[in-house]
Design a protein around this motif. Structure first.
Motif, PDB file in Angstrom:
ATOM      1  N   ILE A  37      31.798  36.421  35.771  1.00 53.42           N
ATOM      2  CA  ILE A  37      31.757  35.123  35.104  1.00 53.42           C
ATOM      3  C   ILE A  37      33.074  34.857  34.386  1.00 53.42           C
ATOM      4  O   ILE A  37      33.622  35.744  33.728  1.00 53.42           O
ATOM      5  N   LEU A  38      33.551  33.610  34.506  1.00 54.23           N
ATOM      6  CA  LEU A  38      34.709  33.142  33.750  1.00 54.23           C
ATOM      7  C   LEU A  38      34.267  31.993  32.861  1.00 54.23           C
ATOM      8  O   LEU A  38      33.657  31.035  33.330  1.00 54.23           O
ATOM      9  N   LYS A  39      34.569  32.111  31.562  1.00 61.39           N
ATOM     10  CA  LYS A  39      34.298  31.026  30.620  1.00 61.39           C
ATOM     11  C   LYS A  39      35.453  30.994  29.636  1.00 61.39           C
ATOM     12  O   LYS A  39      35.782  31.996  29.010  1.00 61.39           O
ATOM     13  N   ASN A  40      36.092  29.836  29.523  1.00 63.37           N
ATOM     14  CA  ASN A  40      37.243  29.660  28.636  1.00 63.37           C
ATOM     15  C   ASN A  40      38.324  30.722  28.909  1.00 63.37           C
ATOM     16  O   ASN A  40      38.846  31.340  27.979  1.00 63.37           O
ATOM     17  N   ASN A  41      38.605  30.950  30.180  1.00 69.55           N
ATOM     18  CA  ASN A  41      39.610  31.927  30.627  1.00 69.55           C
ATOM     19  C   ASN A  41      39.310  33.354  30.189  1.00 69.55           C
ATOM     20  O   ASN A  41      40.203  34.192  30.133  1.00 69.55           O
ATOM     21  N   GLN A  42      38.067  33.647  29.870  1.00 70.49           N
ATOM     22  CA  GLN A  42      37.626  34.998  29.494  1.00 70.49           C
ATOM     23  C   GLN A  42      36.715  35.508  30.609  1.00 70.49           C
ATOM     24  O   GLN A  42      35.801  34.809  31.047  1.00 70.49           O
TER      25      GLN A  42
END
Length: 161
Positions: A37-42
């Motif tokens: 998973i990628l969320k806000n480049n994390q």
């Protein structure tokens, strides 16, 4: 209209979410029940360890940390607000397959006494393993499927006395 839902994590943290916010998350299935998973480049590594579709509760492991997650949609919240308990007065006497799948494990036998929340069987459906827990204490009257059987939605699996 944007659908909303409430997530309760580990019975303490509560998050109100809108379905439109889910588009900000990029999730790729790596293997059955495992996701990158990628969320806000994390970046996050997530795994669905256990799923109880009936009670809408899930055990999820994210970056090695395990979380218990409960999901409530608008209807669930309304029912709770009005003071109704879903199925509170109805005794469940049979377990039916909620979706087509494959029986991976049958953990009980006819005549066996079970307690509430004992694991009855594991059904693989949509590349996920779903544990079916006993909704009540009782004695197993009949079993209509065995390990390795393919079952259809609505098919009777286990019956209580």
């Amino acid at each position: 209209m944007d659908k909303s839902y409430k997530l309760t994590v580990n019975n303490t943290n509560i998050y109100d979410r809108k379905a439109s916010e889910d588009s900000t998350i990029d999730a790729v299935e790596v293997s059955p029940s495992k996701f990158h998973i990628l969320k806000n480049n994390q970046a996050y590594s997530a795994e669905i360890v256990e799923a109880d579709f009936i009670n809408k509760t899930y055990t999820v492991k994210v970056n090695g940390n395990t979380y218990e997650v409960a999901i409530e949609n608008a209807l669930d919240l309304l029912i709770k607000e009005l003071g109704f308990l879903v199925g509170g007065s109805k005794q469940i006497n049979e377990i039916k397959a909620p979706m087509p799948g494959l029986i991976l494990e049958m953990s009980v036998s006819v005549g066996q006494e079970v307690q509430e929340n004992d694991c009855l069987l594991i059904l693989e459906a949509m590349k996920m393993e779903n544990s079916f827990l006993s909704p009540r204490a009782g004695i197993i009257k009949s079993i209509s499927a065995k390990k390795g059987d393919a079952v259809e939605k609505g098919q009777l699996l286990i019956e209580f006395e």
